[in-house]
Design an enzyme around this catalytic site. Structure first.
Site, PDB file in Angstrom:
ATOM      1  N   PRO A  74       0.829  -1.207   0.000  1.00  0.00           N
ATOM      2  CA  PRO A  74       0.000   0.000   0.000  1.00  0.00           C
ATOM      3  C   PRO A  74       0.866   1.261   0.000  1.00  0.00           C
ATOM      4  CG  PRO A  74      -0.849  -1.569   1.562  1.00  0.00           C
ATOM      5  CD  PRO A  74       0.457  -2.124   1.073  1.00  0.00           C
ATOM      6  N   CYS A  75       0.425   2.241  -0.766  1.00  0.00           N
ATOM      7  CA  CYS A  75       1.292   3.391  -1.023  1.00  0.00           C
ATOM      8  C   CYS A  75       0.637   4.732  -0.738  1.00  0.00           C
ATOM      9  CB  CYS A  75       1.749   3.361  -2.470  1.00  0.00           C
ATOM     10  SG  CYS A  75       0.379   3.234  -3.643  1.00  0.00           S
ATOM     11  N   GLN A  76      -0.517   4.743  -0.136  1.00  0.00           N
ATOM     12  CA  GLN A  76      -1.234   5.990   0.066  1.00  0.00           C
ATOM     13  C   GLN A  76      -0.388   7.043   0.775  1.00  0.00           C
ATOM     14  OE1 GLN A  76      -2.397   2.935   0.631  1.00  0.00           O
ATOM     15  NE2 GLN A  76      -4.591   2.796   0.298  1.00  0.00           N
TER      16      GLN A  76
END
Length: 165
Positions: A74-76
């Protein structure tokens, strides 16, 4: 070559590797809706697993004996669209690295947002310290036939002493 996909979502990275001729033997994620979609579209199984638990992840992945691990944590928190402050989701990128470090596959590919470039040198240094040759590049999906202007940071690593370029 046996490939395992971590943070597989609905299977975009797996599909690309499958189309390139790689043998995806398993995939893992903790998003049930995405796993349902994934399992509808592939013959191998995607399994529910909290990849934040490194010990359990290693135990579940080991039987698949992956030669390569691929994944897009996840890269948010690194995204230009997000707050750009590190928190629990950014920690999953480090957990991905810990899984690689423990299982030590011959190859790994990690995909993430361009905003992660701020930590790219540290990531490469960490992997080099455990014997990987690592490169990273920003690639744009539009340059590969995808009707989308989407830049992604791609890490490619191997522990065979060959150049990744």
């Amino acid at each position: 070559m046996a490939v395992v996909d971590l943070f597989c979502g609905c299977g975009g990275l797996s599909k690309g590797f499958e189309l390139a001729g790689f043998d995806i033997v398993a995939a893992f994620d903790c998003w049930q809706s995405a796993l349902t979609c994934y399992n509808t579209n592939f013959t191998h199984r995607a399994h529910y697993l909290d990849l934040g638990n490194v010990t359990e992840s290693v135990n579940q992945i080991t039987p698949f004996d992956p030669t390569m691990i691929i994944g897009g944590p996840p890269c948010q928190e690194f995204s230009n669209a997000g707050k750009r402050t590190e928190g629990p989701l950014a920690d999953l990128t480090y957990k991905y690295a810990q899984i690689i470090t423990t299982l030590h596959p011959q190859f790994f590919v990690m995909e993430n947002v361009k905003g992660m470039l701020s930590v790219a040198e540290q990531v490469k240094e960490d992997f080099r310290a455990i014997g990987y040759s690592v490169e990273c590049h920003i690639l744009n999906a539009k340059n590969f036939g995808v009707p989308q202007n989407r830049e992604r940071l791609i890490y490619i690593g191997n522990c065979m002493g060959v150049d990744n370029e």
